[in-house]
Design a protein around this motif. Sequence first.
Motif, PDB file in Angstrom:
ATOM      1  N   ALA A 105      47.305  40.745  45.885  1.00 42.08           N
ATOM      2  CA  ALA A 105      48.035  41.421  47.342  1.00 42.08           C
ATOM      3  C   ALA A 105      47.292  42.391  47.309  1.00 42.08           C
ATOM      4  O   ALA A 105      46.978  43.573  47.606  1.00 42.08           O
ATOM      5  N   THR A 106      45.816  41.606  47.547  1.00 40.79           N
ATOM      6  CA  THR A 106      44.636  42.251  48.447  1.00 40.79           C
ATOM      7  C   THR A 106      43.840  44.060  47.729  1.00 40.79           C
ATOM      8  O   THR A 106      43.662  45.263  48.032  1.00 40.79           O
ATOM      9  N   GLY A 107      44.227  43.205  46.065  1.00 40.65           N
ATOM     10  CA  GLY A 107      43.523  44.583  45.406  1.00 40.65           C
ATOM     11  C   GLY A 107      44.916  45.415  44.908  1.00 40.65           C
ATOM     12  O   GLY A 107      44.933  46.286  44.191  1.00 40.65           O
ATOM     13  N   THR A 108      46.160  45.840  45.632  1.00 44.30           N
ATOM     14  CA  THR A 108      46.420  46.731  44.792  1.00 44.30           C
ATOM     15  C   THR A 108      47.901  46.373  43.893  1.00 44.30           C
ATOM     16  O   THR A 108      48.182  47.438  43.655  1.00 44.30           O
ATOM     17  N   ILE A 109      47.169  45.326  43.195  1.00 44.55           N
ATOM     18  CA  ILE A 109      48.274  44.998  42.009  1.00 44.55           C
ATOM     19  C   ILE A 109      47.345  45.776  40.909  1.00 44.55           C
ATOM     20  O   ILE A 109      47.652  46.816  40.287  1.00 44.55           O
ATOM     21  N   THR A 129      38.770  47.801  50.250  1.00 43.94           N
ATOM     22  CA  THR A 129      39.763  46.673  50.508  1.00 43.94           C
ATOM     23  C   THR A 129      40.591  46.986  49.685  1.00 43.94           C
ATOM     24  O   THR A 129      42.242  47.849  50.624  1.00 43.94           O
ATOM     25  N   ALA A 130      40.257  46.584  48.377  1.00 43.95           N
ATOM     26  CA  ALA A 130      41.645  47.554  47.552  1.00 43.95           C
ATOM     27  C   ALA A 130      42.178  49.091  48.062  1.00 43.95           C
ATOM     28  O   ALA A 130      43.304  48.499  47.419  1.00 43.95           O
ATOM     29  N   VAL A 131      41.229  50.209  47.981  1.00 41.98           N
ATOM     30  CA  VAL A 131      42.057  51.371  48.416  1.00 41.98           C
ATOM     31  C   VAL A 131      42.242  51.183  49.282  1.00 41.98           C
ATOM     32  O   VAL A 131      43.393  52.542  49.586  1.00 41.98           O
TER      33      VAL A 131
END
Length: 318
Positions: free
Chosen positions: A62-66, A87-89
């Motif tokens: 999930a583009t780093g959100t997990i 990107t993730a944050v």
Amino acid sequence: MAAIGCAAGTPARAEEAWPARPIKLVVPWPAGGPTDIFGRVVARELAARLGVPVVVDNRAGATGTIGVQHVARSQADGTTLLFANTTAVIGSIAALGEAPKPFDPVADFAPLGLLVETAVVLWAHQSTGLASFEQFLARARDRAQPPVPFGTTGSGAVSELAVEQLGRHFGLNLLKVPYRGTAPQVADLAAGHVQVGAADYPVAEGHVQSGRLRPLLVIGKERLPELPDTPTSAEYGITEPDFTIWNGAFAPAATPAPILARLRQELQQIGRGDAFRAVAEGKGNRLIFQAGAEATARLQAELAGRRAFDREASAHQG
């Protein structure tokens, strides 16, 4: 050894010794990418300084959100930390628009230190015959040909935003090909499975030296010393928002102040040390150190800039 226990999201008791048990450093991307590479050096150096194991935990998706969400919901006792990139944050949250957010980049985290900035470059596989950005523009503007497959690393990633930005600015015909992270994207790009993609210079460096990948454009304001003949997006009139990628460490916001202070002190020394410099200095990277209020202000500004960009992109598509 006394147990270190507290409810999720609440600080550990001030009298408890820290660190008293292993620390988990969550990297929200697959192994092999730049964030993972930087994070593993930080984990190794931090373990040596603190005297406890620091284990890297790759939680991609999930583009780093997990991975980021996992840390946001973890106990704020200094035993679960995050090493992540822009990107993730920031990017993943800005891309959600008005949808519910899994975490708040500012309220849920205490920045321990942004350590390195990395330039993103637009690359083409050698089989395309593209040797310059001008040639890429001509090919991607040619509506008589199919769209150019363009590798990205998900919604909110710089590679994804580059598709939107370049496509809108120049009227290009591009086809997004999403990947779970930079490493798998670059692997497919180097193998010729996707024609063009945007990725950090350090990840693509080996493929550039072998001739498999050719640089077309630096997404940013300054040319790279490593690619002096490659123009920047600023030279083509694209200056906002700033798509420079940073990598840095974070703790849950409620982590006790003494633990935060110790971690920031250690991270600053790690960022200046030989081990981190060996993997992070040069190669399209610039060493920095921003923590506390300075880092928080940067997060707020970048989040606002990304949200404005995504609103404009949505309006353009509408």
